[in-house]
Design a protein around this motif. Structure first.
Motif, PDB file in Angstrom:
ATOM      1  N   PHE A 128       7.542   1.843  37.990  1.00 45.70           N
ATOM      2  CA  PHE A 128       7.374   0.723  37.154  1.00 45.70           C
ATOM      3  C   PHE A 128       8.604  -0.133  36.741  1.00 45.70           C
ATOM      4  CE2 PHE A 128       3.068   2.305  35.332  1.00 45.70           C
ATOM      5  CZ  PHE A 128       2.378   1.561  36.342  1.00 45.70           C
ATOM      6  N   VAL A 129       9.643   0.576  36.801  1.00 50.17           N
ATOM      7  CA  VAL A 129      10.960   0.091  36.356  1.00 50.17           C
ATOM      8  C   VAL A 129      12.077   0.039  37.669  1.00 50.17           C
ATOM      9  CG1 VAL A 129      10.657   0.526  33.846  1.00 50.17           C
ATOM     10  CG2 VAL A 129      11.998   2.139  35.366  1.00 50.17           C
TER      11      VAL A 129
ATOM     12  N   ALA B 259       7.064  -6.212  40.789  1.00 51.64           N
ATOM     13  CA  ALA B 259       6.884  -6.389  39.436  1.00 51.64           C
ATOM     14  C   ALA B 259       5.474  -6.651  39.185  1.00 51.64           C
ATOM     15  CB  ALA B 259       7.937  -6.980  38.607  1.00 51.64           C
ATOM     16  N   GLY B 260       4.859  -7.711  40.029  1.00 49.13           N
ATOM     17  CA  GLY B 260       3.555  -8.226  39.787  1.00 49.13           C
ATOM     18  C   GLY B 260       2.559  -7.415  40.197  1.00 49.13           C
TER      19      GLY B 260
ATOM     20  N   ARG C 144       2.452  -4.187  38.829  1.00 54.83           N
ATOM     21  CA  ARG C 144       2.137  -3.238  37.823  1.00 54.83           C
ATOM     22  C   ARG C 144       0.890  -3.231  37.143  1.00 54.83           C
ATOM     23  NH1 ARG C 144       7.774  -4.439  34.783  1.00 54.83           N
ATOM     24  NH2 ARG C 144       6.911  -6.564  34.809  1.00 54.83           N
ATOM     25  N   PRO C 145       0.359  -4.441  36.847  1.00 56.73           N
ATOM     26  CA  PRO C 145      -1.000  -4.285  36.097  1.00 56.73           C
ATOM     27  C   PRO C 145      -2.093  -3.378  36.956  1.00 56.73           C
ATOM     28  CG  PRO C 145      -0.126  -6.602  35.848  1.00 56.73           C
ATOM     29  CD  PRO C 145       0.639  -5.989  36.640  1.00 56.73           C
TER      30      PRO C 145
ATOM     31  N   MET D 133      -1.350   0.335  36.869  1.00 56.89           N
ATOM     32  CA  MET D 133      -1.754   0.635  35.372  1.00 56.89           C
ATOM     33  C   MET D 133      -3.144   0.907  35.400  1.00 56.89           C
ATOM     34  SD  MET D 133      -0.631  -1.035  31.850  1.00 56.89           S
ATOM     35  CE  MET D 133      -0.251  -2.568  32.409  1.00 56.89           C
ATOM     36  N   LEU D 134      -4.000   0.147  35.969  1.00 57.91           N
ATOM     37  CA  LEU D 134      -5.442   0.163  36.000  1.00 57.91           C
ATOM     38  C   LEU D 134      -5.903   1.332  36.819  1.00 57.91           C
ATOM     39  CD1 LEU D 134      -8.319  -0.952  35.381  1.00 57.91           C
ATOM     40  CD2 LEU D 134      -8.110  -2.237  37.408  1.00 57.91           C
TER      41      LEU D 134
ATOM     42  N   GLU E 253      -4.997   4.528  35.210  1.00 59.69           N
ATOM     43  CA  GLU E 253      -5.834   4.779  34.145  1.00 59.69           C
ATOM     44  C   GLU E 253      -7.437   5.300  34.438  1.00 59.69           C
ATOM     45  OE1 GLU E 253      -4.958   1.571  31.413  1.00 59.69           O
ATOM     46  OE2 GLU E 253      -2.960   2.399  30.707  1.00 59.69           O
ATOM     47  N   LEU E 254      -7.767   4.629  35.392  1.00 55.84           N
ATOM     48  CA  LEU E 254      -9.026   4.889  36.099  1.00 55.84           C
ATOM     49  C   LEU E 254      -9.247   6.388  36.298  1.00 55.84           C
ATOM     50  CD1 LEU E 254      -9.940   1.886  38.329  1.00 55.84           C
ATOM     51  CD2 LEU E 254     -10.991   2.660  36.115  1.00 55.84           C
TER      52      LEU E 254
ATOM     53  N   ASP F  80       0.880   3.160  30.757  1.00 52.24           N
ATOM     54  CA  ASP F  80       0.951   1.954  30.194  1.00 52.24           C
ATOM     55  C   ASP F  80       2.469   1.576  30.276  1.00 52.24           C
ATOM     56  OD1 ASP F  80      -0.366  -0.035  28.033  1.00 52.24           O
ATOM     57  OD2 ASP F  80       1.602   0.710  27.288  1.00 52.24           O
ATOM     58  N   VAL F  81       2.494   0.545  31.204  1.00 50.60           N
ATOM     59  CA  VAL F  81       4.039   0.115  31.405  1.00 50.60           C
ATOM     60  C   VAL F  81       4.863  -0.229  30.280  1.00 50.60           C
ATOM     61  CG1 VAL F  81       5.175  -1.448  32.531  1.00 50.60           C
ATOM     62  CG2 VAL F  81       3.131  -0.969  33.518  1.00 50.60           C
ATOM     63  N   PRO F  82       4.388  -0.842  28.886  1.00 43.55           N
ATOM     64  CA  PRO F  82       5.337  -1.091  27.918  1.00 43.55           C
ATOM     65  C   PRO F  82       5.812   0.506  27.516  1.00 43.55           C
ATOM     66  CG  PRO F  82       3.657  -2.632  27.702  1.00 43.55           C
ATOM     67  CD  PRO F  82       3.293  -1.846  28.666  1.00 43.55           C
ATOM     68  N   SER F  83       4.908   1.335  27.490  1.00 42.51           N
ATOM     69  CA  SER F  83       5.341   2.564  26.916  1.00 42.51           C
ATOM     70  C   SER F  83       6.159   3.238  28.006  1.00 42.51           C
ATOM     71  CB  SER F  83       4.058   3.400  26.752  1.00 42.51           C
ATOM     72  OG  SER F  83       4.431   4.774  26.082  1.00 42.51           O
ATOM     73  N   ASP F  84       5.698   3.037  29.089  1.00 39.99           N
ATOM     74  CA  ASP F  84       6.652   3.887  30.323  1.00 39.99           C
ATOM     75  C   ASP F  84       8.055   3.301  30.341  1.00 39.99           C
ATOM     76  OD1 ASP F  84       6.609   5.609  32.486  1.00 39.99           O
ATOM     77  OD2 ASP F  84       7.024   3.784  33.726  1.00 39.99           O
TER      78      ASP F  84
END
Ligand code: HEM
Ligand SMILES: [Cu+2]
Ligand SMILES: [Cu+2]
Lengths: 285, 632
Positions: B385-386, B391-392, B394-395, B398-399, B402-403, B452-456
């Motif tokens: 992720f970082v 970068a596009g 990442r969502p 993330m999905l 989490e699935l 979760d990217v912000p948390s990651d």
């Protein structure tokens, strides 16, 4: 296991839910109000703030889920244990379609909500959340064209910083102004490192040949820790430094002094560039 | 039975040491290494990868290649193909009989291979654990005291690589090989010689990996990121070779089990009667067969970069470090589910036996495992992720990440449904299975932070990650492994394990596992990066607490070892045929299990979990009239 036992079923369920509700009612406020403000990485920048919000929300959501499962298990251990000492068969329940469907719908809803919320905070409200986005960032904050560029150069085992808008001088110390959008351009001269400014909420891999951009907007002044978050050989643990967020006038003064201090080496520096290709095949580690 | 037609030859012990066995393999392997290193040196004379050093990677790789060939020939793997070329008839029998020495030879009996795996992988697990103790000793102090940083990093790399390699076969190796044929009513695996090969590649990989210590170590973690590892010293060659061998072994394990389960089920063993452990093995096998070859390719590319001057991964010569990261994690993420799915299978297999209830929601459990299997190929960039790539996307990652928690959640629902209104018996296997759920719950939920990217951005590359994956691997897989050990060892080894020692082992391990790894979430949150030999002084109290807990955790393993030695060597209390009163097919055969497993192929009459079902038929009919007898 006929009528007497089946009359018990709803009572078990209700008891478990009640215990869980009590536990959650205790845990959730504690998490949000007591633990929350201490969760990392603090509130020094808006990016760090968004990460902390994410951590608080996730903790407040996931702890009750954990509590539900644990409550169910512990309740079962107490109530459904075999007290006879012998081997007794339980009721032959093979699974209830309604319960399974409910579980799928509930977990599915939680997961989708998390993904939507995560994407929203990443793209819209926090503009990349301080993470490295590569050479052409997609999640850009307003006014990013005027962001102050600061280049972070990693090499085994040292960080240096260049300020292209101030003549591209190079410094071993890092300072940024507060209330100003800063764009870190992270790159490496040898192998992959990762620039981690803990209190700023910035993490971006330093990859040779790549200009990895991360935005940050500091809310107040203070010190922050710099670490390397990607194993880069022998002294990886020692790529630690302190950086500073300064008020704008203090920053201008710092720039002036730093420029002077580093003037001697200026003429030996490579001209400023987005990336510096590494010298061919250096030995590592 | 026709098997008795071949007499067991009794020879004196010294005579039995000579022949195609482990000793010969070792001798030929070492000879092969010297020969190969010399040949390789001749091929690439004067060609150092790194100018000014005496390191010659061509020599290193050819040395390892010849060593592996020597090892396998010494074990007798060449005999069969050569024999067939010379016109000898095909037979397996002489590989299956022959007393205790068959455990040290090529043996095609799946039960022998299972036990070989159990001890082989167990030994490497203990070496990996010892490395962990040495690391925790260093981390008692915030600055290097016990080990210089290079040696500390080599310990990290050795511990991580050894553990990942060995625990990939932790359950499929011993229990998959031993019990899958028994549980589906077959006499053997589909490819018995391949089965033997998969095991004997494992010690070769382990020994070669350890040889890295002699060639500069592997100070780059188990992930071996390019360009750090590509530019590293001779230890990289050992790492690359060992990973290639283990990946070949895993691929073959997967294919073998896959074919066995699909084609060799007894009549009446329908897909909905298949024990859930076998489903877990099946899902894992698919991952192994599809993901492990990617690792072979990736490691071969590193090999080429080092020995043939290609530049897949060197930015300075037009390559890309991102390419390595993508390839590695395209293998690496399915790999972490290779480490999770067998655990799901084990605990769901154990729960019905000790709750005396059917497995609740069998089809949901199967769906969960297959769902995890499919999704696990679509999430690998959550490790990046970082990194600055894509970068596009990442969502999306993330999905998908989490699935995965949806099918994983099914397994928890199965457990909860099975406990509901049960008759729970807290035997040792059951304790381990229940602890699995607690640990995996924490491991799984902490994974949501990382997805979760912000948390990651906070947690990536920190001790939070390290706590997370120890919760899933050690708290999950290793606890499931010990559950399986206590559950199945009476059948495998024919002896009863001491229950008091077993309970001491369990409680020490459970309590101190949590005391070791729970604080590490906090260490990560407080900003401690992974793979460091030195850390910020204010984290010392936390780390000292963790280290002391880790030592007790290590001690709990010695309790297990003592129990094993005591029960196996001294007490030797023979186990009952079906001590848990389980309905599983594997418990209906005699102890020790005959070479042929079943005198006749059984006909399956009902599912394995029909506890409490009034008038449930016996699991299987073991003397069906119309079916062929054994050995014909
Ligand atoms: C007694 C139990 C254990 C202890 C005390 C322990 C401790 C450690 C420590 C101190 C590290 C280094 C962390 C770092 O600096 O990044 C580590 C890394 C690791 N451990 Fe363990 N560990 C244990 C058991 C296990 C088990 C059972 C497995 C897997 C089956 C495992 C897999 C790993 C892996 C994959 C790494 C990562 C290595 C890397 O960073 O490349 N560990 N462990
Ligand atoms: Cu580093
Ligand atoms: Cu992953």
């Amino acid at each position: 296991m006929t009528t007497a036992a089946s009359a018990q079923i709803p009572r078990h369920g209700i008891r478990i839910v009640l215990i869980w509700l009590v536990l959650t009612a205790i845990a959730a406020p504690l998490i949000v109000f007591v633990l929350g403000p201490h969760l990392p990485p603090g509130n020094m920048t808006s990016e760090a703030g968004s990460q902390r919000d994410a951590n608080v929300l996730l903790t407040a959501l996931l702890v009750p889920i954990a509590l539900l499962v644990v409550t169910f298990f512990v309740y079962s251990f107490v109530v459904f244990r075999n007290r006879t000492g012998g081997i007794v068969d339980g009721p032959p329940l093979f699974g209830d379609a309604g319960v399974q469907l409910l579980w799928i719908v509930l977990t599915g809803a939680i997961v989708l909500a998390l993904a939507v919320w995560g994407s929203y905070t990443l793209i819209v409200s926090s503009h990349g959340a301080g993470g490295g986005q590569g050479p052409s960032p997609v999640d850009q904050p307003k006014g990013h064209e005027h962001a102050l560029p600061v280049q972070v150069i990693a090499q085994q085992w040292e960080w240096t910083f260049r300020y292209p808008t101030y003549g591209g001088f190079e410094s071993r110390d890092l300072a940024i102004p507060d209330n100003t959008l800063v764009a870190f351009h992270v790159t490496s001269l040898d192998i992959t490192h990762s620039f981690w400014a803990y209190e700023l909420g910035v993490k971006a891999d330093a990859v040779p040949g790549v200009d990895d951009i991360a935005y940050v907007n500091a809310r107040h002044t203070g010190f922050f820790q710099i670490r390397c978050a990607e194993l880069c050989g022998l002294w990886h643990a020692h790529m630690a430094k302190k950086g500073r967020v300064l008020s704008l006038p203090a920053f201008q003064a710092w720039i002036k002094a730093a420029k002077q201090k580093n003037a001697v080496v200026q003429k030996y520096l490579a001209p400023y560039s987005d990336v510096y290709f590494p010298a061919p095949l250096r030995r590592a580690g | 039975m026709s098997a008795t037609a071949i007499p067991v030859v009794r020879r004196p012990v010294w005579r039995r040491l000579i022949g195609f066995n482990m000793l010969t393999g070792l001798v030929l392997g070492i000879a092969g290494w010297f020969l190969g290193a010399w040949v390789g040196g001749q091929i690439a004379v004067g060609h150092d990868y790194l100018l000014g050093t005496d390191q010659n990677d061509v020599g290193a790789f050819v040395g390892y290649l010849f060593a592996v060939i020597g090892w396998l020939v010494g074990l007798g793997f060449a005999n069969y193909p050569i024999g067939r070329l010379l016109g000898r008839p095909p037979t397996l029998r002489h590989h299956e009989l022959g007393g205790w020495t068959r455990y040290f030879r090529l043996c095609t009996d799946h039960k022998v291979v299972g036990i070989q795996y159990l001890f082989g992988v167990g030994i490497f697990f203990f070496i990996g654990g010892l490395n962990a103790m040495l690391m925790r000793t260093e981390l008692l102090r915030p600055i290097e005291k016990a080990w210089p940083s290079g040696q500390y990093l080599t310990l990290v790399g050795l511990h991580g690589t050894m553990m990942i390699m060995m625990t990939s076969a932790f359950i499929l190796g011993p229990f998959g090989n031993y019990f899958v044929p028994l549980m589906i009513g077959a006499r053997r695996m589909a490819f018995p010689r391949v089965e033997a090969l998969t095991f004997w590649l494992t010690p070769a990989a382990g020994l070669i990996l350890m040889s890295a210590i002699a060639f500069g170590g592997l100070p780059f973690g188990w992930t071996g990121y390019a360009p750090l590892a590509v530019e590293g010293r001779g230890g990289v060659d050992a790492y690359v070779t060992a990973f290639i061998l283990i990946a070949i072994s895993l691929t073959l394990v997967g294919l073998n089990l896959l074919v066995t389960i699909v084609t060799m089920r007894a009549p009446g063993m329908t897909w909905t009667r298949l024990p859930i452990f076998v489903w877990g093995v099946l899902a894992t096998s698919v991952l192994m067969a599809l993901a492990a070859p990617v690792l072979v390719a990736t490691m071969t590319m590193v090999l080429m970069d080092r020995a043939a001057n290609t530049s897949y991964f060197l930015a300075s010569a037009g390559g890309s470090p991102y390419l390595y990261e993508n390839l590695f994690w395209f293998f690496g993420h399915p790999e972490v589910y290779i480490l999770a799915l067998p655990g799901f299978g084990i605990v769901l297999e154990i729960l019905p036996v000790f709750t005396r209830k059917p497995l609740w929601g069998y089809r949901l459990a199967v769906a969960g495992m297959v769902g995890v299997m499919l999704l696990s190929f679509m999430v690998w960039q959550h490790h990046l992720f970082v990194s600055g790539m894509n970068a596009g996307l990442r969502p999306f990652y993330m999905l998908t990440t989490e699935l995965i928690s949806i099918p994983t959640g099914f397994i928890f629902l199965n457990a909860m449904g099975t406990l509901w209104r049960a008759q729970i018996r807290f035997t040792v296997p059951m304790l381990f299975a229940l602890a699995f759920f607690f640990n995996f719950l924490i491991g799984g939920l902490s994974g949501v932070f990382l997805s979760d990217v912000p948390s990651d951005v906070t947690t990536h590359g920190s001790y939070f990650v390290m706590a997370h994956f120890h919760y899933t691997i050690m708290g999950g897989l290793v606890f499931a492994f010990f559950g399986a050990v206590y559950y199945w060892l009476p059948k495998m080894l024919g002896v009863v394990l001491n229950e008091t020692l077993a309970k001491i082992h369990f409680w020490l391990m459970f309590v101190f596992f949590n005391l070791t790894f729970m604080p590490l979430f906090a260490a990560g949150f407080l900003g401690m990066p992974r793979r460091v030999s030195a850390y910020a002084p204010h984290l010392q109290v936390l780390n000292d607490f963790v280290s002391v807990s880790a030592f007790v955790l290590g001690f709990s393993m010695l309790v297990f070892l003592a129990n094993l030695v005591w029960s196996l060597v001294f007490a030797r209390i023979p186990a009952a045929e079906n001590p848990w009163a389980s309905r599983g097919l594997e418990w209906q055969v005699p102890t020790p299990v005959p070479v042929e497993n079943f005198e006749r192929i059984p006909v399956i009459r009902s599912g394995p979990y029909e506890y409490g079902v009034p008038n449930a038929p016996a699991v299987a009919d073991f003397t069906p009239a119309a079916l062929p007898a054994a050995g014909s």
